[in-house]
Design a protein around this motif. Sequence first.
Motif, PDB file in Angstrom:
ATOM      1  N   UNK A  21      23.887  -4.505  33.160  1.00 31.78           N
ATOM      2  CA  UNK A  21      22.692  -5.299  33.494  1.00 31.78           C
ATOM      3  C   UNK A  21      21.863  -5.285  32.403  1.00 31.78           C
ATOM      4  N   UNK A  22      22.035  -6.502  31.409  1.00 22.44           N
ATOM      5  CA  UNK A  22      21.172  -6.485  30.109  1.00 22.44           C
ATOM      6  C   UNK A  22      19.984  -6.238  30.061  1.00 22.44           C
ATOM      7  N   UNK A  23      19.406  -6.575  31.251  1.00 20.07           N
ATOM      8  CA  UNK A  23      17.713  -6.458  31.390  1.00 20.07           C
ATOM      9  C   UNK A  23      17.215  -5.171  31.666  1.00 20.07           C
ATOM     10  N   UNK A  24      18.175  -4.411  32.174  1.00 17.10           N
ATOM     11  CA  UNK A  24      17.591  -2.707  32.432  1.00 17.10           C
ATOM     12  C   UNK A  24      18.407  -1.930  31.291  1.00 17.10           C
ATOM     13  N   UNK A  25      18.875  -2.311  30.288  1.00 17.77           N
ATOM     14  CA  UNK A  25      19.824  -1.512  29.482  1.00 17.77           C
ATOM     15  C   UNK A  25      18.805  -0.701  28.366  1.00 17.77           C
ATOM     16  N   UNK A  26      17.539  -1.258  28.446  1.00 18.01           N
ATOM     17  CA  UNK A  26      16.648  -0.868  27.169  1.00 18.01           C
ATOM     18  C   UNK A  26      16.552   0.465  27.232  1.00 18.01           C
ATOM     19  N   UNK A  27      16.130   1.491  28.341  1.00 21.17           N
ATOM     20  CA  UNK A  27      15.966   2.710  28.228  1.00 21.17           C
ATOM     21  C   UNK A  27      17.491   3.423  27.595  1.00 21.17           C
ATOM     22  N   UNK A  28      18.419   3.092  28.082  1.00 21.98           N
ATOM     23  CA  UNK A  28      19.847   3.706  27.432  1.00 21.98           C
ATOM     24  C   UNK A  28      20.071   3.399  25.987  1.00 21.98           C
ATOM     25  N   UNK A  29      19.485   2.229  25.522  1.00 23.05           N
ATOM     26  CA  UNK A  29      19.702   1.618  24.215  1.00 23.05           C
ATOM     27  C   UNK A  29      18.671   2.692  23.435  1.00 23.05           C
ATOM     28  N   UNK A  30      17.380   2.765  23.890  1.00 22.29           N
ATOM     29  CA  UNK A  30      16.639   3.774  23.358  1.00 22.29           C
ATOM     30  C   UNK A  30      16.990   5.096  23.334  1.00 22.29           C
ATOM     31  N   UNK A  31      17.371   5.388  24.196  1.00 23.31           N
ATOM     32  CA  UNK A  31      18.025   6.735  24.049  1.00 23.31           C
ATOM     33  C   UNK A  31      18.985   7.212  23.121  1.00 23.31           C
ATOM     34  N   UNK A  91      18.691  -5.678  26.402  1.00 26.02           N
ATOM     35  CA  UNK A  91      17.482  -5.266  26.002  1.00 26.02           C
ATOM     36  C   UNK A  91      17.561  -3.950  25.265  1.00 26.02           C
ATOM     37  N   UNK A  92      16.328  -3.683  24.176  1.00 28.66           N
ATOM     38  CA  UNK A  92      16.334  -2.715  23.530  1.00 28.66           C
ATOM     39  C   UNK A  92      16.356  -2.960  22.311  1.00 28.66           C
ATOM     40  N   UNK A  93      16.536  -1.850  21.455  1.00 27.90           N
ATOM     41  CA  UNK A  93      16.468  -1.914  19.925  1.00 27.90           C
ATOM     42  C   UNK A  93      17.914  -1.671  19.541  1.00 27.90           C
ATOM     43  N   UNK A  94      18.597  -2.863  19.716  1.00 26.73           N
ATOM     44  CA  UNK A  94      20.223  -2.941  19.207  1.00 26.73           C
ATOM     45  C   UNK A  94      20.164  -3.443  17.900  1.00 26.73           C
ATOM     46  N   UNK A  95      21.272  -3.012  17.083  1.00 29.92           N
ATOM     47  CA  UNK A  95      21.413  -3.120  15.891  1.00 29.92           C
ATOM     48  C   UNK A  95      21.992  -4.414  15.342  1.00 29.92           C
ATOM     49  N   UNK A  96      22.886  -5.015  16.424  1.00 27.54           N
ATOM     50  CA  UNK A  96      23.606  -6.194  16.141  1.00 27.54           C
ATOM     51  C   UNK A  96      24.155  -6.724  17.484  1.00 27.54           C
ATOM     52  N   UNK A  97      24.523  -8.031  17.316  1.00 27.59           N
ATOM     53  CA  UNK A  97      25.033  -8.726  18.838  1.00 27.59           C
ATOM     54  C   UNK A  97      26.202  -9.493  18.300  1.00 27.59           C
TER      55      UNK A  97
END
Length: 346
Positions: free
Chosen positions: A102-112, A128-134
């Motif tokens: 679920x890309x929209x709810x991934x921000x907390x895990x990416x932030x962690x 979502x979140x501070x990903x480095x590349x895509x």
Amino acid sequence: MGRRLAGVCVLLLASVSACGQRGEEREAGLGAIGTIREGFTVGLLLPHEGPERALFTRALTARCPRCRVEYANAAGDRARQGRQIGRMLADGVRVLVLGAVDPGSAAPWVARAKLAGAKVVAYDRLADGPVDAYVSTDPARAGRMQALALLGAMKRPGPVLLLNGPPGDPYAAAVKRSLHAVLDGRVTIARERDLARPGDAAREVAAALAALGGPAKVAGVCCPGDATEAVAAELARAGAAGVPLVGQGGTGVPRRAPTQASAATVRADVAAEAAAAARLAVEVAGGRTVYGTATVSNGTTASIPAVLVPPVVVTKDSAPGPRNAGPEAAGAAVPEGAAGAVVRPR
């Protein structure tokens, strides 16, 4: 004189040593968390089982022979994927290639992951979140190719049914825009729906056929790849098996879609995506500046470097047969050529 020569030698040795250190720094880059020389572990987290694991491992090994892949398949379970990310971070994995459930709810895990000092490459779906590349399939080209495939498959002018991906999904929105850029003014779009879940597809098709007056009133159907089989089954049940159906998305040929008259599916070039993801993983681990074919935004982070891979069209005639089916057959398809465009090219 001897003391001066000794001093010069010391300075030269110090200079050579410093140059070597600076060379290693240039190779690794600022903020590096792994080097090709020593190798490192990359966590590959996918939403479902598929050919990506073998393709990614092969591509990573070619770039970094000492690197290792730690793999996790979430089986479509968002909570399970969160636990898998937590375990990898606890094990010291500092490069994650994340195909988010679920890309929209991934921000907390990416932030962690970022707080743990890890790098995150979003794979196939822009988390979502501070990903480095895509890395993903180019949505603009995918929508254009799907529309052109539908126009080429339609036996008569007439109304079409458009079923799009989830509302709020940036990728689905980009595909939808490209679909309309080609179809608007060429066909009548009799009914269009954004599917929150693939399971809604069959119900939407049944409702559309009833509202339009039966199968004879529909000249073609477009739908997301994960809904193609359900749509094909519903069309067959309603006596509309001959209506051209074009799916989009996924990594393989839907089992039923090619049996539809003139049916096609526009899908990812899995091998090319895996190779791009391996390159990005090595680059972010080395702290080097990452370059892609475009930059994208996920709503929480802007100017994310992205590699948008051109998709391929698979038809009944070009689909891999039993002899060459498998991960390596993923590229057996009809290329688009130069059509389409990327988002915010560099």
